[in-house]
Design an enzyme around this catalytic site. Structure first.
Site, PDB file in Angstrom:
ATOM      1  N   ARG A  27      87.102 -15.052  12.815  1.00  0.00           N
ATOM      2  CA  ARG A  27      86.848 -13.679  13.258  1.00  0.00           C
ATOM      3  C   ARG A  27      86.792 -12.672  12.105  1.00  0.00           C
ATOM      4  NH1 ARG A  27      87.682 -12.877  18.686  1.00  0.00           N
ATOM      5  NH2 ARG A  27      87.987 -10.669  18.256  1.00  0.00           N
ATOM      6  N   GLY A 101      89.506  -3.486  15.541  1.00  0.00           N
ATOM      7  CA  GLY A 101      88.680  -2.418  16.126  1.00  0.00           C
ATOM      8  C   GLY A 101      88.607  -1.232  15.182  1.00  0.00           C
ATOM      9  N   GLU A 484      64.859 -17.491  15.203  1.00  0.00           N
ATOM     10  CA  GLU A 484      66.193 -18.091  15.108  1.00  0.00           C
ATOM     11  C   GLU A 484      66.340 -18.899  13.816  1.00  0.00           C
ATOM     12  OE1 GLU A 484      68.947 -17.716  16.446  1.00  0.00           O
ATOM     13  OE2 GLU A 484      70.082 -19.542  16.096  1.00  0.00           O
ATOM     14  N   GLU A 491      71.783 -15.989   7.354  1.00  0.00           N
ATOM     15  CA  GLU A 491      73.229 -15.844   7.437  1.00  0.00           C
ATOM     16  C   GLU A 491      73.966 -16.955   6.685  1.00  0.00           C
ATOM     17  OE1 GLU A 491      73.901 -17.139  12.000  1.00  0.00           O
ATOM     18  OE2 GLU A 491      75.433 -15.756  11.313  1.00  0.00           O
ATOM     19  N   HIS A 507      48.039  -9.963   9.644  1.00  0.00           N
ATOM     20  CA  HIS A 507      48.209  -8.504   9.709  1.00  0.00           C
ATOM     21  C   HIS A 507      49.201  -7.999   8.660  1.00  0.00           C
ATOM     22  CE1 HIS A 507      45.728  -8.320  13.265  1.00  0.00           C
ATOM     23  NE2 HIS A 507      46.450  -9.288  13.796  1.00  0.00           N
TER      24      HIS A 507
HETATM   25  O1  M6R Z   1      79.066 -13.317  20.823  1.00  0.00           O
HETATM   26  P1  M6R Z   1      77.626 -12.871  20.914  1.00  0.00           P
HETATM   27  O2  M6R Z   1      76.722 -13.961  21.448  1.00  0.00           O
HETATM   28  O3  M6R Z   1      77.447 -11.596  21.653  1.00  0.00           O
HETATM   29  O4  M6R Z   1      77.193 -12.627  19.406  1.00  0.00           O
HETATM   30  C1  M6R Z   1      75.929 -12.099  19.113  1.00  0.00           C
HETATM   31  C2  M6R Z   1      75.618 -12.219  17.639  1.00  0.00           C
HETATM   32  O5  M6R Z   1      76.567 -11.525  16.881  1.00  0.00           O
HETATM   33  C3  M6R Z   1      75.580 -13.675  17.175  1.00  0.00           C
HETATM   34  O6  M6R Z   1      74.676 -14.430  17.917  1.00  0.00           O
HETATM   35  C4  M6R Z   1      75.188 -13.749  15.681  1.00  0.00           C
HETATM   36  O7  M6R Z   1      73.895 -13.323  15.507  1.00  0.00           O
HETATM   37  C5  M6R Z   1      75.378 -15.172  15.157  1.00  0.00           C
HETATM   38  N1  M6R Z   1      76.273 -15.170  14.047  1.00  0.00           N
HETATM   39  C6  M6R Z   1      74.106 -15.825  14.714  1.00  0.00           C
HETATM   40  O8  M6R Z   1      74.322 -17.138  14.320  1.00  0.00           O
END
Ligand code: M6R
Length: 612
Positions: A27, A101, A484, A491, A507
């Site tokens: 996280r 947060g 994707e 990332e 384009h």
């Molecule tokens: O938990 P969520 O599915 O809402 O998260 C959305 C994005 O933050 C998440 O898909 C992010 O783009 C990933 N790290 C991509 O691999």
């Protein structure tokens, strides 16, 4: 965005706290810290960088006390330094706070507290809460729960907070607003954490918490109250997966494990969805046939990878159910006066169920009168709780920051919704649905097939490890796959990667092609597909300009000019994303490994994005 854990019970608290932080490190991993409930003055250690830095700093003289709080940080206010790491303390060093947060009004709080003589030692928004709680606790003659209640009334923003005080160290007080917090109820011990993975090895009994609910726990009791001090009956549930689901199980990285879990995740999400008389069973949608027939449109909101599942939803639902579908990045949705009302079904897709951008979009949709259906992988998280209905995917815990198995199950969920709506609308017959569903059931086996043959792809990928740009091309349902593929690569490999619709190449984007630029093209499925030829032309166009082309194509398709063809099994064209995505995940994974990057915890990111 920050992992939080609290423990009180008979164990030496540092053990469950560090174990919990290890599971929550996905996280956020900018810094980590713990505060242990030593009587008189708290023991605190915090270190910038990964949790391993904290572990090294915690020497053998660690006090064996029985309560404490721990934090792993994704920095917002204040850089990732030792001083800005949580926990934050009051000036007496007796009260410690951890936070996930953003406290929006922290500046005004800080000015007021400094005027009262409080000395700050960090640049964080969180520290103001430690000082505020300290004052309020004194006003309430040492009652930390009452202090927390009053603090929450003045705080603005999103937060999960846990606090501990040295005068009553066995007690931990927590609260959540727009940020996750769950309670784990053990025997003679209790836990609080951002998610259940932090305490799953100790207990499977969890309590979900509502907005602004305050939890006060000690080893033998958990009391939940609202902002008026009224006691709330706990909503208890049993966690359905075990601790091994959140471990690497012999794989070098969580991401690789999760890629290989995809056949099972897809199968589990599909299980039991067709009745004996060929009806798609989605009772959790809570929509009658009449309600479905009166829908004027569907709006899908999501972020990142989940947004790509949303794009697939547009193709599938429009094709089968003939209902117009628009797909929007959740963070943009509420800022453009979207036209939605009670005839709109809003589908919010989120693995974590906590993504703040998506949550805010859900709230906006609800306030405009739309019905909101969540597709989510995390039980009892905020987005499903605030939606009118939820369809849970069964991917199991996804720990790697890069989303893999969650995406495939989200796409399965949108297929199921499309079929269900089509059946209600009469745009597909029961027989057609039966056939399509049976083909869906074949997908796990086909994903297996791909995974059994990825070794040459891994080898090939390593040859591209030094490239700084990779482009992805797709058309139709292959377009979200291209997006994707590019997102995964950005990332994980930290390189320039873009996904384009094949038709857009001329384009502008074709100017990016240079000698040796790698281009990965996803050839549309279905040999009869008219777009097939167009994509083959695109491949020639980039090749003529020096690109090195890798093609993802169905078995049996001949592609001229490609340096490498990755074959995937033949499927109904609309199902192609489920298969074509898998080699791209492997490609991104292998690139990250080859470049020496941290696969499971890529730089600057966090799994659950709980700030807007
Ligand atoms: O938990 P969520 O599915 O809402 O998260 C959305 C994005 O933050 C998440 O898909 C992010 O783009 C990933 N790290 C991509 O691999």
């Amino acid at each position: 965005m920050c992992g939080i854990v609290g423990y009180t019970g008979p164990q030496s608290a540092s053990v469950p706290l560090i174990a919990g932080l290890k599971r929550l490190e996905y996280r956020g991993y900018d810094s980590a810290g713990i505060a242990l409930g030593t009587a008189g003055k708290l023991f605190v250690e915090k270190k910038a960088g990964k949790l391993s830095n904290l572990e090294s700093a915690l020497d053998s003289s660690l006090p064996s006390v029985h309560s404490g709080i721990g934090h792993t940080r994704w920095a917002t206010h204040g850089g990732p330094t030792d001083q800005n790491a949580h926990p934050h303390l009051d000036n007496e060093g007796k009260l410690a706070v951890i936070h996930n947060g953003i406290i929006e009004n922290y500046t005004e709080l800080r000015i007021a507290l400094e005027a009262k003589g409080h000395k700050f030692s960090s640049q964080t928004d969180t520290e103001s809460v430690a000082h505020l709680l300290s004052d309020l606790r004194k006003e309430h003659q040492g009652d930390l729960t009452k202090a927390m209640r009053d603090a929450v009334k003045v705080l603005r923003g999103s937060f999960t907070l846990l606090a501990i005080h040295a005068d009553k160290p066995e007690e931990i007080v927590g609260v959540r607003r727009n940020s996750p917090l769950v309670v784990g109820v053990g025997t003679g011990e209790n836990f609080m954490a951002s998610d259940v993975s932090a305490f799953i090895e100790y207990t499977k009994q969890a309590i979900e918490l509502g907005q602004d609910e305050i939890v006060t726990m000690d080893p033998t009791s958990v009391v939940i109250t609202d902002l008026d001090g009224k006691t709330i009956k706990p909503k208890t549930y049993e966690i359905s997966w075990d601790a091994t689901a959140a471990e690497k199980g012999g794989f070098s990285h969580f991401m690789l494990k999760e890629i290989f879990e995809q056949p099972k995740a897809v199968a589990d999400t599909l299980i039991g969805r067709l009745s004996d008389n060929n009806q798609i069973l989605l009772d959790e949608l809570h929509m009658s046939k009449q309600e479905i027939q009166s829908l004027k449109k569907i709006t899908v909101i999501a972020c990142g990878t989940a947004y790509h599942a949303g794009l697939v939803a547009k193709y599938a639902i429009e094709k089968w159910a003939k209902i117009p579908v628009e797909v929007e990045i959740a963070s943009e949705f509420r800022y453009r006066d979207p036209i939605i009302d009670s005839t709109t079904l809003v589908i919010a897709i989120s693995q974590s169920g906590e993504t703040m951008d998506t949550l805010m979009a859900v709230r906006h949709a609800k306030s405009a009168g739309a019905r909101v259906l969540a597709i989510c992988n995390t039980n009892s998280s905020t987005i499903p709780r605030e939606s009118d209905a939820v369809l849970y995917t069964h991917a199991g815990p996804e720990i790697a920051v890069a989303s893999t198995k969650a995406l495939l199950t989200q796409i399965i969920a949108v297929y199921l919704i499309g079929l269900h709506l089509a059946q209600a609308n009469g745009s597909l017959s029961d027989q057609q649905v039966h056939e399509i569903y049976n083909e869906l059931l074949e997908l796990p086996g086909k994903i297996e097939q791909i995974l059994e043959t990825v070794e040459p792809l891994r080898e090939l990928t390593r040859k591209f490890a030094k490239n700084d740009t990779v482009l992805f091309l797709g058309r139709n349902i292959g377009y979200p796959v291209a997006l994707e593929g590019a997102l995964k690569l950005k990332e994980l490999a930290y390189i320039h990667a873009e996904g384009f619709a094949g038709g857009e190449l001329k384009h502008g984007p074709i100017a990016l092609i240079d000698q040796g630029t790698p281009v990965i093209a996803i050839l549309p499925a279905g040999k009869e597909h008219a777009l097939d030829e167009k994509m083959l032309s695109n491949i020639q166009e980039v090749k003529a300009r020096g690109a090195r082309v890798i093609v993802i194509a169905e078995e049996g398709v001949v592609v001229e000019g490609a340096e490498h063809v990755i074959t995937i099994p033949v499927v109904r064209p609309i199902f192609q994303p489920i298969l074509a995505t898998v080699p791209l995940q492997v490609f991104a994974y292998e690139m990250a490994v080859a470049r020496g990057n941290d696969v499971d915890q890529p730089r600057n990111l966090a799994k659950s994005v709980t700030v807007e």
